[in-house]
Design a protein around this motif. Structure first.
Motif, PDB file in Angstrom:
ATOM      1  N   VAL A 180      -1.715  17.746  16.357  1.00  0.00           N
ATOM      2  CA  VAL A 180      -1.368  18.978  17.063  1.00  0.00           C
ATOM      3  C   VAL A 180       0.019  18.828  17.687  1.00  0.00           C
ATOM      4  CG1 VAL A 180      -1.997  20.479  18.999  1.00  0.00           C
ATOM      5  CG2 VAL A 180      -3.773  19.565  17.504  1.00  0.00           C
ATOM      6  N   SER A 181       0.838  19.870  17.561  1.00  0.00           N
ATOM      7  CA  SER A 181       2.186  19.855  18.127  1.00  0.00           C
ATOM      8  C   SER A 181       2.130  19.646  19.636  1.00  0.00           C
ATOM      9  CB  SER A 181       2.899  21.166  17.801  1.00  0.00           C
ATOM     10  OG  SER A 181       4.094  21.279  18.534  1.00  0.00           O
ATOM     11  N   GLU A 182       3.140  18.938  20.153  1.00  0.00           N
ATOM     12  CA  GLU A 182       3.167  18.667  21.586  1.00  0.00           C
ATOM     13  C   GLU A 182       3.271  19.958  22.404  1.00  0.00           C
ATOM     14  OE1 GLU A 182       6.439  16.338  22.868  1.00  0.00           O
ATOM     15  OE2 GLU A 182       7.942  17.501  21.775  1.00  0.00           O
ATOM     16  N   SER A 183       3.797  21.035  21.782  1.00  0.00           N
ATOM     17  CA  SER A 183       3.883  22.309  22.498  1.00  0.00           C
ATOM     18  C   SER A 183       2.505  22.909  22.751  1.00  0.00           C
ATOM     19  CB  SER A 183       4.737  23.299  21.700  1.00  0.00           C
ATOM     20  OG  SER A 183       4.166  23.546  20.429  1.00  0.00           O
ATOM     21  N   ASP A 184       1.512  22.492  21.950  1.00  0.00           N
ATOM     22  CA  ASP A 184       0.146  22.979  22.132  1.00  0.00           C
ATOM     23  C   ASP A 184      -0.744  21.968  22.842  1.00  0.00           C
ATOM     24  OD1 ASP A 184       0.560  25.446  20.847  1.00  0.00           O
ATOM     25  OD2 ASP A 184       0.341  24.510  18.878  1.00  0.00           O
ATOM     26  N   TYR A 185      -0.158  20.828  23.237  1.00  0.00           N
ATOM     27  CA  TYR A 185      -0.954  19.750  23.838  1.00  0.00           C
ATOM     28  C   TYR A 185      -1.707  20.217  25.083  1.00  0.00           C
ATOM     29  CZ  TYR A 185      -1.978  15.439  26.385  1.00  0.00           C
ATOM     30  OH  TYR A 185      -2.610  14.446  27.088  1.00  0.00           O
ATOM     31  N   VAL A 210     -13.678  20.022  19.266  1.00  0.00           N
ATOM     32  CA  VAL A 210     -12.787  18.937  19.675  1.00  0.00           C
ATOM     33  C   VAL A 210     -13.597  17.948  20.509  1.00  0.00           C
ATOM     34  CG1 VAL A 210     -10.770  18.333  21.055  1.00  0.00           C
ATOM     35  CG2 VAL A 210     -10.736  20.387  19.626  1.00  0.00           C
ATOM     36  N   SER A 211     -13.667  16.703  20.036  1.00  0.00           N
ATOM     37  CA  SER A 211     -14.455  15.692  20.740  1.00  0.00           C
ATOM     38  C   SER A 211     -13.592  14.673  21.481  1.00  0.00           C
ATOM     39  CB  SER A 211     -15.366  14.946  19.753  1.00  0.00           C
ATOM     40  OG  SER A 211     -14.590  14.316  18.735  1.00  0.00           O
ATOM     41  N   ARG A 212     -12.340  14.535  21.061  1.00  0.00           N
ATOM     42  CA  ARG A 212     -11.467  13.548  21.705  1.00  0.00           C
ATOM     43  C   ARG A 212     -10.012  13.954  21.521  1.00  0.00           C
ATOM     44  NH1 ARG A 212     -13.576   9.479  19.635  1.00  0.00           N
ATOM     45  NH2 ARG A 212     -14.805   8.775  21.401  1.00  0.00           N
ATOM     46  N   ILE A 213      -9.228  13.837  22.591  1.00  0.00           N
ATOM     47  CA  ILE A 213      -7.788  14.087  22.534  1.00  0.00           C
ATOM     48  C   ILE A 213      -7.094  12.775  22.871  1.00  0.00           C
ATOM     49  CG2 ILE A 213      -5.847  15.407  23.470  1.00  0.00           C
ATOM     50  CD1 ILE A 213      -7.892  17.592  24.235  1.00  0.00           C
ATOM     51  N   TYR A 214      -6.295  12.267  21.940  1.00  0.00           N
ATOM     52  CA  TYR A 214      -5.642  10.980  22.148  1.00  0.00           C
ATOM     53  C   TYR A 214      -4.661  11.073  23.322  1.00  0.00           C
ATOM     54  CZ  TYR A 214      -7.623   8.982  17.884  1.00  0.00           C
ATOM     55  OH  TYR A 214      -8.488   8.488  16.934  1.00  0.00           O
ATOM     56  N   PRO A 215      -4.484   9.987  24.055  1.00  0.00           N
ATOM     57  CA  PRO A 215      -3.716  10.055  25.312  1.00  0.00           C
ATOM     58  C   PRO A 215      -2.202  10.013  25.153  1.00  0.00           C
ATOM     59  CG  PRO A 215      -4.581   7.846  24.995  1.00  0.00           C
ATOM     60  CD  PRO A 215      -5.120   8.669  23.870  1.00  0.00           C
ATOM     61  N   THR A 216      -1.684   9.701  23.962  1.00  0.00           N
ATOM     62  CA  THR A 216      -0.233   9.575  23.806  1.00  0.00           C
ATOM     63  C   THR A 216       0.276  10.500  22.700  1.00  0.00           C
ATOM     64  OG1 THR A 216      -0.505   7.717  22.257  1.00  0.00           O
ATOM     65  CG2 THR A 216      -0.208   7.176  24.591  1.00  0.00           C
ATOM     66  N   ILE A 217       1.562  10.841  22.796  1.00  0.00           N
ATOM     67  CA  ILE A 217       2.224  11.698  21.820  1.00  0.00           C
ATOM     68  C   ILE A 217       3.155  10.849  20.977  1.00  0.00           C
ATOM     69  CG2 ILE A 217       3.849  13.612  21.545  1.00  0.00           C
ATOM     70  CD1 ILE A 217       2.640  14.831  24.082  1.00  0.00           C
ATOM     71  N   ASP A 218       3.094  11.032  19.664  1.00  0.00           N
ATOM     72  CA  ASP A 218       3.947  10.274  18.752  1.00  0.00           C
ATOM     73  C   ASP A 218       5.407  10.692  18.954  1.00  0.00           C
ATOM     74  OD1 ASP A 218       5.409  10.046  15.971  1.00  0.00           O
ATOM     75  OD2 ASP A 218       3.730   8.645  15.876  1.00  0.00           O
ATOM     76  N   ALA A 219       6.256   9.713  19.245  1.00  0.00           N
ATOM     77  CA  ALA A 219       7.652  10.010  19.557  1.00  0.00           C
ATOM     78  C   ALA A 219       8.428  10.502  18.342  1.00  0.00           C
ATOM     79  CB  ALA A 219       8.324   8.763  20.132  1.00  0.00           C
ATOM     80  N   ALA A 220       8.013  10.126  17.137  1.00  0.00           N
ATOM     81  CA  ALA A 220       8.731  10.520  15.928  1.00  0.00           C
ATOM     82  C   ALA A 220       8.364  11.937  15.488  1.00  0.00           C
ATOM     83  CB  ALA A 220       8.454   9.532  14.805  1.00  0.00           C
ATOM     84  N   SER A 221       7.061  12.232  15.453  1.00  0.00           N
ATOM     85  CA  SER A 221       6.605  13.539  14.954  1.00  0.00           C
ATOM     86  C   SER A 221       6.367  14.555  16.065  1.00  0.00           C
ATOM     87  CB  SER A 221       5.312  13.364  14.160  1.00  0.00           C
ATOM     88  OG  SER A 221       4.267  12.872  15.000  1.00  0.00           O
ATOM     89  N   HIS A 222       6.342  14.091  17.320  1.00  0.00           N
ATOM     90  CA  HIS A 222       6.064  14.957  18.482  1.00  0.00           C
ATOM     91  C   HIS A 222       4.718  15.674  18.321  1.00  0.00           C
ATOM     92  CE1 HIS A 222      10.013  14.322  20.267  1.00  0.00           C
ATOM     93  NE2 HIS A 222      10.516  14.445  19.058  1.00  0.00           N
ATOM     94  N   THR A 223       3.732  14.911  17.866  1.00  0.00           N
ATOM     95  CA  THR A 223       2.372  15.428  17.731  1.00  0.00           C
ATOM     96  C   THR A 223       1.395  14.493  18.435  1.00  0.00           C
ATOM     97  OG1 THR A 223       2.048  14.274  15.622  1.00  0.00           O
ATOM     98  CG2 THR A 223       2.852  16.550  15.528  1.00  0.00           C
ATOM     99  N   VAL A 224       0.223  15.028  18.728  1.00  0.00           N
ATOM    100  CA  VAL A 224      -0.843  14.241  19.335  1.00  0.00           C
ATOM    101  C   VAL A 224      -2.077  14.344  18.448  1.00  0.00           C
ATOM    102  CG1 VAL A 224      -1.573  16.195  20.781  1.00  0.00           C
ATOM    103  CG2 VAL A 224      -2.248  13.872  21.415  1.00  0.00           C
TER     104      VAL A 224
END
Length: 326
Positions: A180-185, A210-224
């Motif tokens: 998911v895009s970081e803008s929708d995080y 949705v059962s789990r949302i990972y705690p960090t955002i990928d710096a390269a793709s800006h997705t979670v």
């Protein structure tokens, strides 16, 4: 007498006057309407849990109980190893248990020291632990309910610790990972409903959450990464299937215009729209677009409700140019 020279007077030719013709355009008013905030993500179905069945040490496989494709329940015996070591450990435990019972009676009568009693008790605990460990590694059970997806040995083979005897995957439920895009995080939440379709099972739509949302955002793709769990009670979805997951982030009241009114500025790639003002002048606007649906764009910034946007004849327009609205 004054003589006048006779002659013919030429009439001056009319010089045509060229006027710049104003470009003709068609316009539509920008309107506000509710826009579903849906995004579709491509992903792959994954098993909810994967378990590799293997003993702790090398040994000969005495019995194979299940085959690839079989469904097994948690706790079901799937294979048995050679039982020589297990039987030896069982006999030792029986002997240690008998001996401890005898020494305990002596200790209670005062005929045995505390240290000897403690040593006998410790020996019994070690025997019990060894027996339990050998039992778990001799009679192999599935820790999960699932389907057997791999069998790497046959009965009588020597397990060499190179590959597991079985691989069992839990497919009720299954899970999917979507980026998911970081803008929708900040807008996605645990428990949100997700609609899933798979090419392998056309015509069916599955529902997950949705059962789990990972705690960090990928710096390269800006997705979670977001994990979606699907009940899959009918076992229609299988690990490895290509799937599409549609996530709804609610509804926005947004400016909406036809997509043919939006073009890209050469060089920068920015989205532009031409707006005709009350004086018939086409003004160039930079806009931020949102969702695209039904040949229309959601406009997040750059245009106000009611403004007249050019939908035809905008390909060669320039900002500040006088136009004629058809």
């Amino acid at each position: 007498m004054v003589m006048s020279c006779g002659g013919t007077k030429k009439k001056a030719e009319a010089v045509p006057v060229f006027q710049n013709m104003a470009p003709q355009v068609e316009v539509q008013a920008a309107t506000v309407q509710q826009v579903d905030q849906n995004d579709v993500y491509s992903t792959t179905v994954q098993a909810f849990a994967v378990n590799n069945i293997a003993p702790q040490s090398a040994g000969r496989i005495q019995k194979i109980n299940v085959e690839v494709g079989d469904f097994v329940n948690a706790g079901q015996i799937v294979a048995e190893m050679d039982k020589v070591q297990y039987e030896q450990a069982r006999l030792k435990y029986v002997n240690d248990s008998t001996e401890f019972g005898r020494l305990k009676s002596l200790y209670e009568e005062g005929g045995l020291s505390q240290s000897d009693y403690d040593a006998a008790e410790m020996a019994l605990k070690v025997s019990r632990s060894t027996l339990s460990n050998l039992k778990d590694n001799t009679i192999l059970r599935s820790p999960i309910t699932g389907v057997v997806t791999a069998r790497n040995y046959d009965r009588g083979d020597m397990y060499a610790m190179a590959a597991p005897i079985y691989t069992i995957q839990q497919i009720v439920p299954v899970k999917l990972l979507i980026a998911v895009s970081e803008s929708d995080y900040s807008r996605i939440k645990k428990g949100d409903r997700v609609s899933i379709t798979a090419d392998a099972v056309p015509g069916l739509e599955f529902t997950g959450n949705v059962s789990r949302i990972y705690p960090t955002i990928d710096a390269a793709s800006h997705t979670v990464n977001v994990e979606v769990r699907v009940p899959n009670q009918d076992k229609a979805l299988r690990p490895g299937m290509y799937a599409k997951a549609s996530v709804s982030f609610g509804v926005n009241n947004s400016i909406v215009i036809p997509d043919m009114a939006v073009s890209k500025q050469q060089g920068s790639g920015q989205k532009i729209v031409f707006v005709v003002d009350n004086d018939g002048i086409a003004q160039q606007r930079f806009v931020t677009v949102g969702r695209h649906f039904d040949s229309r764009y959601e406009i997040l910034d750059g245009i106000a409700e009611g403004e007249q946007v050019v939908v035809k004849g905008n390909s060669s327009l320039r900002g500040g140019e006088k136009v004629e609205v058809k």
